[in-house]
Motif scaffolding. Structure first.
Motif, PDB file in Angstrom:
ATOM      1  N   LYS A   1      42.836  40.105  36.987  1.00 56.86           N
ATOM      2  CA  LYS A   1      43.713  39.188  37.735  1.00 56.86           C
ATOM      3  C   LYS A   1      42.906  38.330  38.724  1.00 56.86           C
ATOM      4  O   LYS A   1      43.418  37.330  39.248  1.00 56.86           O
ATOM      5  N   GLY A   2      41.651  38.751  39.006  1.00 60.65           N
ATOM      6  CA  GLY A   2      40.812  38.021  39.954  1.00 60.65           C
ATOM      7  C   GLY A   2      40.649  38.701  41.294  1.00 60.65           C
ATOM      8  O   GLY A   2      40.048  38.126  42.217  1.00 60.65           O
ATOM      9  N   CYS A   3      41.158  39.920  41.438  1.00 60.71           N
ATOM     10  CA  CYS A   3      41.040  40.650  42.709  1.00 60.71           C
ATOM     11  C   CYS A   3      39.599  41.119  42.908  1.00 60.71           C
ATOM     12  O   CYS A   3      38.937  41.538  41.952  1.00 60.71           O
ATOM     13  N   ARG A   4      39.118  41.085  44.167  1.00 60.40           N
ATOM     14  CA  ARG A   4      37.748  41.484  44.443  1.00 60.40           C
ATOM     15  C   ARG A   4      37.614  42.400  45.656  1.00 60.40           C
ATOM     16  O   ARG A   4      36.493  42.684  46.094  1.00 60.40           O
ATOM     17  N   ALA A   5      38.716  42.895  46.214  1.00 59.00           N
ATOM     18  CA  ALA A   5      38.654  43.825  47.346  1.00 59.00           C
ATOM     19  C   ALA A   5      39.688  44.921  47.154  1.00 59.00           C
ATOM     20  O   ALA A   5      40.870  44.626  46.880  1.00 59.00           O
TER      21      ALA A   5
END
Length: 718
Positions: free
Chosen positions: A90-94
């Motif tokens: 989905k593009g989450c990075r944290a």
């Protein structure tokens, strides 16, 4: 990688595992996230519920209408990897991972985060809190304040926050780093350096992986005007197994941690209560500039106990000057004690303003660095309601004095004030706290906190060091160790290297007796009868033949024996701690070094001022100044040697351990008469061996040597 802003002030948060069940983590995370919904977008994720807490739920992160800045995970362990994969897509990075017990999945998860450039706090985290940004992703809630808590144990961090709240101390940020799979304590500490809402940092660690970076971060906090308080267990204990020298067996893991704290300007405490008590004082005032304390009490008994406790905590209650004593007599009855401690002798009961008059007079005198006011103040109004206003007026004056202590470092009345009151929660005590005057309900807590913060304020700050280029790591053996140390400028006796009887006879003819014979390949010689002293022309040949016959061929060293009068035997050691890096130790040396265990340790390298301070901490320090008619020794020569060894361990990556024991220090200089230098390769090999090693092992130059040489306890002789 840098610490993401998403862990400080995310633009959006998704809680995966949100639930209505108050007994589950998903409820607390969802409730906390929604409390900040006015500042950020909040999404809830639950496969089985269409709605939680009145908010719509999606089945997966992939179903969300946007990409969350931060994803909080409280799902079963087997679901963590699938959820992270879905979120990364989905593009989450944290990520904040509350879930524990991932087992073998942790390695795969770490690789997945690394490959995608994502960051994670946890797993096994107790959550995140940031008062300034309305971020609450944790169990329970926190009172806002100026204390940041960074903890490897979430529950212990929560205990610190709870103790602080009960003492009127709030939290600016809370981060439970958990298993530190990705984000570690150093990352969080670095993010706090520029945090304007934090003035004090509480740090709990069980290990010091990435220790050098942690020390650097703690030093950066100090330089930013923030205080750091460390609570730990026996951290870094594994590093002791790397030491093969006497020095390593005489220092503990906590000695290294304390040295790291001194280098960084941090303070180690023993319990959560001690941490909170020290933080309360630091929240109210700057650390005292010295150890001189004034004790003012309305009870002779309480004042006497306070004086005893102060002495036990490294504080000093100096006798006041005649001028100050005369000023106090003008305020107090003739029966009052005015030398320090001060006993008001009932004057406070006659006029409550006496508490303020006396405290202000002492604070303005310049004779003390801090004041402890102990006794009944704070309870007058509680027991006698008609005295509430009068007591409040006194407390307001003391509050003004406290503000001077915080804000005007050059003012004569900047002396920190600590109050011990016989009441724990009266309106007067509450008023003291409102004025940010530290107040405690026991005198031991008050003086314990003052002792800690005084130690913090009195720590010398090591000057920035430029380490000279390191020499190459030596080959094994005593002769190579001699060469290594003399290249550092450390003097050693005139010596010759020999391998046979003819070479030995030639060496004896060129050296001044008495002589010393050593088997150079044996690390610790005395327990193997590998060293003989006091050899003259009549005995030397027979001694060499006996030793050669018993120990076999090898590299022997013949030295001139140091016979100077008035020498003191010291030791200098250095080793490379697995977690916190190079260290240097100095102490009382010789054959009884491990009996006395009189050593002090710092991170390496050290400058001359720090080296001198190490000597000052030794119980044997007075021997160096001359004892029972002996002359004072050449301290400069000893300090030079300490600095040189500290620079060598810091600059020579191939060296794991250096020991100079003894270094004989006399009025005319210092002479090292035995030494051991261990390469990193040899030290690693030693660590890999077990107690069930083979009966004998290969020596440092290929000769066979007994297993008992590997024992921890060893002795040196000249």
């Amino acid at each position: 990688m840098s610490f993401p802003q998403a862990f400080v002030d995310p633009s959006s948060v998704a809680v995966v595992g949100a639930t209505e069940d108050r007994a589950k983590w998903g409820h607390w995370l969802a409730t906390g996230a929604l409390a900040g919904a006015g500042r950020r977008q909040v999404w809830l994720v639950n496969r089985r519920a269409a709605q939680v807490l009145g908010q719509p739920c999606r089945a997966t992160v992939g179903d969300l209408p946007g990409t969350p800045d931060l994803v909080a995970l409280c799902v079963p362990p087997e679901n963590v990897l699938p959820v992270v994969r879905d979120a990364l897509a989905k593009g989450c990075r944290a990520f904040l991972a509350i879930t524990a017990g991932l087992g073998a999945d942790e390695a795969e998860l770490a690789a997945l985060l690394r490959e995608s450039g994502a960051r994670m706090i946890g797993p096994n985290s107790l959550g995140l809190f940031n008062a300034a940004t309305q971020l609450r992703l944790t169990w329970g809630d926190f009172t806002p304040g100026r204390l940041a808590i960074v903890s490897q144990s979430g529950q212990l961090g929560s205990e610190i926050a709870g103790l602080g709240a009960r003492a009127g101390l709030g939290v600016s940020r809370f981060c439970s780093v958990g298993n530190q799979l990705d984000v570690g304590a150093a990352d969080v500490l670095e993010s706090l350096v520029a945090d304007e809402h934090t003035t004090t940092v509480a740090l709990y660690l069980e290990s010091f992986a990435d220790g050098a970076r942690i020390v650097t971060a703690l030093d950066a906090l100090r330089r930013a005007g923030k205080h750091a308080l460390l609570l730990t267990t026996g951290a870094s204990e594994g590093s002791r197994r790397l030491a093969r020298s006497h020095t390593g067996s005489m220092t503990s893991a906590l000695d290294v941690v304390d040295a790291a704290c001194r280098a960084a300007g941090a303070l180690r405490v023993a319990t959560p209560r001690e941490l909170v008590d020290a933080a309360r004082v630091l929240d109210a005032t700057a650390p005292p500039g010295g150890r001189r304390v004034a004790i003012i009490s309305d009870s002779g008994g309480q004042g006497g106990i306070a004086a005893d406790l102060a002495a036990g905590r490294g504080l000093r209650a100096p006798v006041f000057t005649d001028r100050l004593q005369a000023g106090l007599r003008a305020l107090l009855p003739a029966t009052a004690a005015v030398s320090n401690p001060v006993d008001l002798a009932g004057a406070g009961e006659a006029d409550l303003q006496v508490y303020a008059w006396v405290t202000e007079l002492v604070a303005a005198s310049g004779e003390v660095d801090s004041i402890v006011l102990s006794g009944y103040l704070g309870r007058y109004g509680e027991d006698t309601p008609s005295l509430v206003d009068a007591e409040s007026a006194v407390i307001d004056r003391l509050g003004r004095l406290g503000r001077l202590g915080r804000g005007h470092r050059t003012d004569a009345a900047r002396v920190p004030l600590i109050v011990h009151s016989m009441s724990a929660s009266s309106p007067a005590v509450t008023r003291l706290r409102e004025h940010r005057v530290p107040v405690f309900d026991t005198i031991d807590a008050a003086l314990g906190a003052l002792g800690h913060v005084t130690r913090l304020g009195g720590q010398p700050r090591p000057a920035p060091m430029t380490v000279r280029t390191g020499a190459a790591a030596p080959t094994p053996g005593y002769w190579a160790a001699r060469t290594f140390l003399t290249a550092l400028g450390i003097a050693m006796p005139e010596a010759r290297r020999v391998t046979d009887a003819a070479g030995f006879a030639e060496a004896c003819a060129s050296l001044r007796p008495p002589l010393v014979l050593k088997a150079g390949w044996i690390e610790h010689k005395s327990e193997h009868q590998a060293v003989r002293t006091g050899l003259g022309p009549d005995t030397a040949t027979a001694v060499f033949r006996e030793m050669y016959g018993r120990l076999g061929p090898g590299e022997y060293v013949v030295e001139e024996q140091d016979t100077r009068p008035g020498v003191v035997e010291m030791l200098i050691g250095a080793r490379r701690d697995r977690d916190l890096g190079p260290t240097v130790t100095v102490g009382h040396g010789g054959v009884h070094a491990e009996l006395w265990r009189d050593v002090s340790l710092e991170l390496a390298p050290v400058d001359r001022r720090t080296a001198a301070g190490m000597l000052d901490r030794l119980r044997s320090r007075r021997l160096l100044d001359g004892w029972r008619g002996q002359p004072a020794v050449d301290l400069d020569a000893l300090i030079d040697a300490i600095v040189a060894v500290s620079e060598a361990i810091a600059a020579t990556s191939g060296v794991a351990d250096i020991e100079v024991n003894p270094i004989r220090v006399g009025p005319e200089g210092a002479l090292a008469v035995d030494a051991l230098v261990v390469s990193s390769t040899a030290s690693t090999a030693s660590t890999a061996s077990t107690a069930e090693a083979v009966p004998e092992t290969t020596g440092v130059n290929g000769h066979r040597k007994p297993t008992e040489e590997q024992e921890i306890s060893r002795e040196h002789v000249h």
